[in-house]
Design an enzyme around this catalytic site. Structure first.
Site, mmCIF file in Angstrom:
data_model
loop_
_atom_site.group_PDB
_atom_site.id
_atom_site.type_symbol
_atom_site.label_atom_id
_atom_site.label_comp_id
_atom_site.label_asym_id
_atom_site.label_seq_id
_atom_site.Cartn_x
_atom_site.Cartn_y
_atom_site.Cartn_z
ATOM 1 N N ASN A 210 58.970 42.909 38.474
ATOM 2 C CA ASN A 210 58.737 44.355 38.532
ATOM 3 C C ASN A 210 59.783 45.006 39.415
ATOM 4 O OD1 ASN A 210 57.697 44.543 41.342
ATOM 5 N ND2 ASN A 210 56.068 43.243 40.506
ATOM 6 N N ASP A 278 50.182 41.374 38.016
ATOM 7 C CA ASP A 278 48.777 41.210 37.651
ATOM 8 C C ASP A 278 48.567 40.071 36.662
ATOM 9 O OD1 ASP A 278 47.728 43.212 39.272
ATOM 10 O OD2 ASP A 278 48.355 44.761 37.857
ATOM 11 N N LYS A 336 40.353 51.500 44.936
ATOM 12 C CA LYS A 336 40.912 50.214 45.402
ATOM 13 C C LYS A 336 40.487 49.928 46.847
ATOM 14 C CE LYS A 336 44.746 50.364 42.221
ATOM 15 N NZ LYS A 336 46.152 50.630 41.946
HETATM 16 N N1 CTP Z 1 47.299 43.235 44.946
HETATM 17 C C1 CTP Z 1 47.048 41.905 45.194
HETATM 18 N N2 CTP Z 1 46.976 41.007 44.180
HETATM 19 C C2 CTP Z 1 47.129 41.406 42.913
HETATM 20 C C3 CTP Z 1 47.385 42.758 42.628
HETATM 21 C C4 CTP Z 1 47.471 43.656 43.674
HETATM 22 O O1 CTP Z 1 46.905 41.543 46.364
HETATM 23 N N3 CTP Z 1 47.051 40.519 41.941
HETATM 24 C C5 CTP Z 1 47.364 44.206 46.058
HETATM 25 C C6 CTP Z 1 48.698 44.913 46.219
HETATM 26 O O2 CTP Z 1 49.530 44.238 47.110
HETATM 27 C C7 CTP Z 1 48.282 46.275 46.757
HETATM 28 C C8 CTP Z 1 46.904 46.503 46.184
HETATM 29 O O3 CTP Z 1 46.430 45.211 45.800
HETATM 30 O O4 CTP Z 1 48.171 46.285 48.143
HETATM 31 C C9 CTP Z 1 46.863 47.397 44.983
HETATM 32 O O5 CTP Z 1 47.822 46.988 44.053
HETATM 33 P P1 CTP Z 1 48.092 47.804 42.711
HETATM 34 O O6 CTP Z 1 49.097 47.065 41.887
HETATM 35 O O7 CTP Z 1 48.338 49.252 43.034
HETATM 36 O O8 CTP Z 1 46.674 47.774 42.034
HETATM 37 P P2 CTP Z 1 45.925 46.704 41.203
HETATM 38 O O9 CTP Z 1 44.771 46.239 42.020
HETATM 39 O O10 CTP Z 1 46.838 45.659 40.663
HETATM 40 O O11 CTP Z 1 45.338 47.606 40.022
HETATM 41 P P3 CTP Z 1 46.111 48.303 38.789
HETATM 42 O O12 CTP Z 1 47.357 47.483 38.544
HETATM 43 O O13 CTP Z 1 45.116 48.246 37.715
HETATM 44 O O14 CTP Z 1 46.423 49.710 39.241
#
Ligand code: CTP
Length: 400
Positions: A210, A278, A336
């Site tokens: 990413n 993710d 979140k």
């Molecule tokens: N995070 C994590 N592990 C994952 C995904 C996210 O620890 N597999 C953490 C990121 O480091 C960040 C927070 O969760 O501090 C939110 O990450 P974000 O990518 O904005 O959200 P997601 O929980 O992945 O949700 P979405 O992608 O659906 O917005």
């Protein structure tokens, strides 16, 4: 300032006579003051004066005294809570900016972990000279604090900027520094910071990644370190190393998860600024995938949510997450915060100009458990990191 250990460095400017009053005020306020004078400073005022005021021996850089040079600079460097240089001449600032260590005071400064504060004093033309201005910029960028010179009548007869501020003002500055430091101090705290975008391999050559640059996480690690924390930076990106920060390089989300969990029990806070992928590829191909087929389908499986797991396992750790959104910023970020059991979340709209992945600035809102929101204007990632770490220090304080 009772019990505070202050090394007062005096360099060779006419304002050196005012340093006697600075030493006296610091001493009266309860500080333990050790004076180090450059050889030129002794042309303006006698070491004896400071010996009488501070009731401590004064270190003066004379060739005859160089016998215990090594010991002295190390012991003074480690003794100090703060090193104050007042007055600091243009020449001395230039030496500091370039890491020259040719006398006891410059060597002590190079060897100290303590905060160094300089109070420049010189005539206006020297102060405004680009060489001096550049040196001050360098010092500032390295975290040295600079007390602005005052404007008024100068020793050379002219009027302008460059005077050493009144001793009372300098001492008030030092007192305020200790007050702020007490509030923002992270000494003894173990902080884990994650950075960069994780890399999920497809085959030995390709990966899913990413756009995260890792800059925000590196700035957060540097800011936490500046506030005295023991910092472990777990990063999927290689950026220049930060002094005093333990660096752990990872690639995939799973590697990041293992690295974070192995330090979590003993951590006081985790700042998850990494953009964790993710999903990962279900079947990693051990060999490079050939382009035989016209279409290629990769099956992806969900990665563990590291922060959510930390939220579940949480004992007393402070958890800070990030929410990178493209719409419904505050609503999604709040969700979140709740779902991951966080103390604070840094929400930013990655589509806004001046925010997001590749730029050096960010526009963020901080949302706290309990619902309070703090909106920040566009600022450098460095400044934002400083704000976040200051807020973290306050959260620690409120929990003590
Ligand atoms: N995070 C994590 N592990 C994952 C995904 C996210 O620890 N597999 C953490 C990121 O480091 C960040 C927070 O969760 O501090 C939110 O990450 P974000 O990518 O904005 O959200 P997601 O929980 O992945 O949700 P979405 O992608 O659906 O917005």
């Amino acid at each position: 300032m009772k019990g505070k250990k202050i090394v007062l460095g005096i360099t060779g400017g006419i304002a050196a006579y005012k340093s006697a009053e600075i030493a006296s005020r610091l001493k009266k306020s309860g500080a333990d003051v050790r004076v180090v004078m450059t050889r030129h400073a002794t042309e303006f005022i006698s070491p004896r004066t400071f010996q009488e005021i501070t009731k401590n021996p004064v270190a003066v850089e004379m060739f005859a005294d160089v016998v215990n040079f090594d010991e002295s600079h190390i012991s003074l460097a480690n003794f100090a809570d703060v090193i104050l240089i007042a007055p600091a001449t243009a020449n001395f600032l230039a030496k500091m900016a370039h890491g020259i260590a040719d006398d006891l005071l410059t060597t002590t400064i190079l060897a100290t972990p303590a905060q160094v504060i300089v109070s420049p004093a010189m005539n206006t033309v020297m102060l405004e000279n680009p060489a001096t201005q550049d040196n001050l910029k360098i010092l500032k960028s390295r975290g040295i604090k600079i007390i602005e010179p005052a404007t008024g009548k100068l020793a050379c007869g002219t009027v302008g900027k460059g005077r050493l501020p009144e001793p009372a003002e300098i001492c008030a500055y030092i007192e305020k520094f200790f007050d702020d430091d007490k509030n923002l101090n992270l000494r003894g705290k173990k902080i884990l910071v994650t950075a960069g975008g994780t890399v999920e391999p497809i085959d030995p050559v390709r990966y899913i990644g990413n756009r995260s640059s890792g800059k925000m996480g590196f700035e957060l690690a540097a800011a936490s370190r500046r506030h005295g924390a023991d910092v472990i930076l777990i990063s999927a990106k290689d950026l220049p190393v930060i002094d005093g920060v333990q660096f752990v390089k990872v690639e995939s989300a799973e590697e990041m998860r293992v690295a974070v969990l192995s330090e979590y029990d003993t951590a006081d806070a985790v700042i998850m600024s990494a953009a964790v992928s993710d999903y990962r590829v279900k079947n990693f191909s051990a060999q490079k995938i050939k382009k035989d087929a016209d279409t290629l389908t990769l099956e992806l499986v969900k990665n563990p949510d590291i922060l959510k797991e930390l939220g579940r396992l949480k004992k007393s750790q402070v958890l800070i997450g990030f929410a990178a959104e493209t719409e419904n910023l505050l609503e999604y970020a709040r969700k979140k915060l709740d779902e991951k059991n966080l103390d604070m979340i840094v929400a930013n709209d990655v589509t806004a100009e001046g925010a997001g992945f590749s730029v050096d600035t960010n526009i963020a809102s901080l949302i706290y458990r309990g619902g309070t929101v703090e909106n920040f204007p566009k600022m450098s990632k460095r400044d934002l990191a400083e704000k976040i770490v200051e807020r973290l220090a306050k959260i620690f304080q409120s929990g003590e």
